[in-house]
Structure formats: structure tokens, C-alpha cells
Design an enzyme around this catalytic site. Structure first.
Site, PDB file in Angstrom:
ATOM      1  N   HIS A   1      18.087  18.171  62.447  1.00 33.63           N
ATOM      2  CA  HIS A   1      16.812  18.484  63.089  1.00 33.63           C
ATOM      3  C   HIS A   1      15.653  17.677  62.562  1.00 33.63           C
ATOM      4  CE1 HIS A   1      18.125  21.711  60.325  1.00 33.63           C
ATOM      5  NE2 HIS A   1      16.985  21.468  59.753  1.00 33.63           N
TER       6      HIS A   1
ATOM      7  N   HIS B   1       9.856  15.621  55.125  1.00 31.18           N
ATOM      8  CA  HIS B   1      10.523  15.383  56.415  1.00 31.18           C
ATOM      9  C   HIS B   1       9.481  15.224  57.515  1.00 31.18           C
ATOM     10  CE1 HIS B   1       9.962  19.776  56.343  1.00 31.18           C
ATOM     11  NE2 HIS B   1       9.679  19.595  57.626  1.00 31.18           N
TER      12      HIS B   1
ATOM     13  N   HIS C   1       8.185  15.538  61.789  1.00 33.70           N
ATOM     14  CA  HIS C   1       8.247  16.153  63.118  1.00 33.70           C
ATOM     15  C   HIS C   1       7.614  15.189  64.112  1.00 33.70           C
ATOM     16  CE1 HIS C   1       9.397  20.198  61.643  1.00 33.70           C
ATOM     17  NE2 HIS C   1       8.729  19.815  60.567  1.00 33.70           N
TER      18      HIS C   1
ATOM     19  N   HIS D   1       5.780  16.586  56.509  1.00 32.31           N
ATOM     20  CA  HIS D   1       5.698  17.806  55.694  1.00 32.31           C
ATOM     21  C   HIS D   1       6.169  17.551  54.279  1.00 32.31           C
ATOM     22  CE1 HIS D   1       5.760  20.679  59.403  1.00 32.31           C
ATOM     23  NE2 HIS D   1       4.554  20.204  59.138  1.00 32.31           N
TER      24      HIS D   1
ATOM     25  N   THR E   1       8.389  26.506  59.704  1.00 30.04           N
ATOM     26  CA  THR E   1       8.364  26.319  61.163  1.00 30.04           C
ATOM     27  C   THR E   1       9.764  26.282  61.773  1.00 30.04           C
ATOM     28  OG1 THR E   1       8.325  23.906  61.017  1.00 30.04           O
ATOM     29  CG2 THR E   1       6.183  25.044  61.034  1.00 30.04           C
ATOM     30  N   THR E   2      10.788  26.428  60.934  1.00 31.21           N
ATOM     31  CA  THR E   2      12.172  26.504  61.434  1.00 31.21           C
ATOM     32  C   THR E   2      12.841  27.728  60.802  1.00 31.21           C
ATOM     33  OG1 THR E   2      13.059  25.130  59.634  1.00 31.21           O
ATOM     34  CG2 THR E   2      12.333  23.986  61.624  1.00 31.21           C
TER      35      THR E   2
HETATM   36  S1  B30 Z   1       8.676  23.319  57.322  1.00 31.31           S
HETATM   37  O1  B30 Z   1       7.995  22.417  56.448  1.00 31.31           O
HETATM   38  O2  B30 Z   1       7.950  24.541  57.622  1.00 31.31           O
HETATM   39  N1  B30 Z   1       9.000  22.593  58.685  1.00 31.31           N
HETATM   40  C1  B30 Z   1      12.488  24.588  55.277  1.00 31.31           C
HETATM   41  C2  B30 Z   1      11.491  23.931  54.565  1.00 31.31           C
HETATM   42  C3  B30 Z   1      10.321  23.528  55.192  1.00 31.31           C
HETATM   43  C4  B30 Z   1      10.145  23.782  56.550  1.00 31.31           C
HETATM   44  C5  B30 Z   1      11.134  24.418  57.265  1.00 31.31           C
HETATM   45  C6  B30 Z   1      12.316  24.825  56.619  1.00 31.31           C
HETATM   46  C7  B30 Z   1      13.719  25.033  54.579  1.00 31.31           C
HETATM   47  O3  B30 Z   1      13.820  24.916  53.376  1.00 31.31           O
HETATM   48  N2  B30 Z   1      14.708  25.568  55.324  1.00 31.31           N
HETATM   49  C8  B30 Z   1      15.936  26.096  54.797  1.00 31.31           C
HETATM   50  C9  B30 Z   1      16.917  25.005  54.500  1.00 31.31           C
HETATM   51  N3  B30 Z   1      17.625  24.468  55.662  1.00 31.31           N
HETATM   52  C10 B30 Z   1      18.353  23.324  55.232  1.00 31.31           C
HETATM   53  C11 B30 Z   1      17.559  22.118  55.318  1.00 31.31           C
HETATM   54  O4  B30 Z   1      16.879  21.695  54.355  1.00 31.31           O
HETATM   55  O5  B30 Z   1      17.545  21.480  56.423  1.00 31.31           O
HETATM   56  C12 B30 Z   1      18.515  25.392  56.308  1.00 31.31           C
HETATM   57  C13 B30 Z   1      18.580  25.234  57.798  1.00 31.31           C
HETATM   58  O6  B30 Z   1      17.713  24.556  58.484  1.00 31.31           O
HETATM   59  O7  B30 Z   1      19.458  25.788  58.471  1.00 31.31           O
HETATM   60 CU1  B30 Z   1      17.584  22.674  58.010  1.00 31.31          CU
HETATM   61 ZN    ZN Z   2       8.521  20.665  58.786  1.00 33.54          ZN
END
Ligand code: B30
Ligand code: ZN
Length: 228
Positions: free
Chosen positions: A65, A90, A92, A109, A176-177
Site C-alpha cells: 500500500h 512512507h 501517499h 509521513h 490513516t490505515t
Molecule cells: S500513517 O502515517 O497514519 N499513514 C502505520 C503507521 C503509520 C500510518 C499508518 C499505519 C502502522 O504502523 N501500521 C501497522 C503496520 N502495518 C504494517 C506496515 O508497516 O505496513 C500493518 C498493516 O498495514 O497491515 Cu501496512
Molecule cells: Zn501514511
């Protein structure tokens, strides 16, 4: 869970809360938001960045993603007297947050976490312009398929990748995910960096396009801003 979330269709944002039963995706204080009607708060201080000149990217991952740079430990920031370590950066495309309704071509981000597992994310917008460093070396990772990871040992000076003006918007939101965890400190830098059209195209080749979540309701949350 059995099904993995995505940005469209049956596993898209409208279904995140069903797919991830333990998540906050149906919560009241979600991200991103449209940044509008903010209050000036003169007691807010500049963000205390402790980004070293020679921090290293450990690997570049396509997690399906986004494209993510995972960092060696070293870089951190101080928020309300607590240290948050930089874990990963990462992208978006286009931006998730909008500012007065304006959506930027890219949003970067910088994800930080403290010892209690709480998140602080610094968001940096990128507008179309000259090419910039965070995207300079992406070409060397093509192709990087979903689930693939390339270990690197790349020195990266985060300071070179931020605008000179560190004025910001601040609010409390969520990842946001999925799992859309709430209680995230969001710092959105007011000044965008620039990215060239070629670099945006490169990112589009590397990760799914339109990897953004729609605007979430404010639900009475206060938004703060520094500077003029
Ligand atoms: S964000 O910056 O709000 N877009 C995570 C960290 C930052 C944002 C969103 C999510 C996060 O740590 N998610 C959990 C970890 N992920 C694994 C990963 O790093 O890639 C689990 C997952 O989604 O199923 Cu993707
Ligand atoms: Zn993000």
C-alpha cells in the site's frame, strides 16, 4: 484477519472497520482531515527535531500500500517531554490531508513511536517543482513488487528533506490505515517541499496510485497552528 485491506472495492476504506474488528476505523477522531478553521496557539513550541546527519535507511519495502523506508535507530523528536523514535517514512499519492481543500500531489509521513507505543507523525506535503532528495534514489529500486523488500545501507539526512520553515498545524487523530489507531499526534508542516513530475511518476510505478483515505469528520476537535 483473512482479507487484507485496500484502497478500493470490497476491502476499501468503507469496509476497514468490518475487516479489522479490533480497529478504531469507525472511531470519532480519525485521520486524515481537511485542515481548516484552525486556532492560533502561541504557546505551541517549535518541534524539537533530533535528526542526525548520517542516519541510515535499513531497507526499502513495498508493503502493498506504499513505499516505505525503514530506518536504523538514531533519529528522534521530543513531544511534550517524551522521546519519539523515527521508525519509517512512507508516501501517499496524492496527499491525504488537504489544506483549505487543496490536495497536494504527494504527502510524506515521518512515523515516530515512543516507549509506550504512542505515535507522532510529521506530514510533509510536496508540490510540483524541482526534484528533491527523498525521491532521488527511488529509481534504483525499480522494480519493487508488493511484498518485496530491499535491504540497503543508505545514509539519509532527514534535515535535507524538510522545508526550512517548520511552522505546523497540530491536531490529534489516528493512523490513516488499519488499525486506524487513535491518539496519534499529527504535525503537518505548512510549507511544502517540491517533487518533480518525473519523481511522482516513478512513485506511481512503485506503489498503488491513489493510496489515500478520504477526509474524516472533525467532530469538534481543535486544530492548532504556529506562525502566521
Ligand atoms: S500513517 O502515517 O497514519 N499513514 C502505520 C503507521 C503509520 C500510518 C499508518 C499505519 C502502522 O504502523 N501500521 C501497522 C503496520 N502495518 C504494517 C506496515 O508497516 O505496513 C500493518 C498493516 O498495514 O497491515 Cu501496512
Ligand atoms: Zn501514511
Amino acid at each position: 484477519s483473512s482479507k487484507h485491506w485496500s484502497y478500493a472495492g470490497e476491502t476499501g476504506p468503507e469496509h476497514w472497520a468490518e475487516i479489522e474488528a479490533e480497529s478504531d476505523c469507525n472511531g470519532k477522531f480519525q485521520s486524515p482531515i481537511n485542515i481548516v478553521k484552525y486556532e492560533e496557539n502561541n504557546s505551541l513550541k517549535p518541534i524539537a527535531l533530533h535528526y542526525a546527519e548520517n542516519t541510515k535507511i535499513h531497507d526499502v519495502t513495498n508493503n502493498g500500500h506504499s513505499i516505505q523506508y525503514n530506518f536504523e535507530s538514531g533519529d528522534n523528536i521530543m513531544v511534550n517531554g517524551l522521546r519519539y523514535d523515527l521508525k519509517q517514512v512512507h508516501f501517499h499519492e496524492p496527499s491525504e490531508h488537504t489544506i483549505d481543500g487543496v490536495r497536494y500531489p504527494l504527502e510524506m509521513h515521518l512515523v515516530h513511536i515512543n516507549d509506550s507505543g504512542q505515535y507522532t507523525v510529521i506530514a510533509v506535503m510536496a508540490k510540483e517543482g524541482v526534484s528533491s532528495i527523498p525521491f532521488d534514489f527511488l529509481e534504483s529500486f525499480l522494480p519493487l513488487k508488493a511484498g518485496e523488500k530491499k535491504e540497503v545501507d543508505l545514509p539519509f539526512n532527514m534535515n535535507d528533506n524538510l522545508p526550512s520553515n517548520k511552522d505546523y498545524f497540530f491536531y490529534t487523530g489516528s493512523l490513516t490505515t488499519p488499525p486506524c489507531t487513535e491518539g496519534v499526534n499529527w504535525y503537518i508542516l505548512k510549507e511544502p517541499i517540491t517533487v518533480s513530475l518525473e519523481q511522482v511518476d516513478l512513485l506511481k510505478k512503485l506503489m498503488p496510485i491513489n493510496n489515500y483515505r478520504n477526509e474524516q469528520p472533525h467532530n469538534g476537535r481543535q486544530l492548532y497552528v504556529t506562525g502566521n
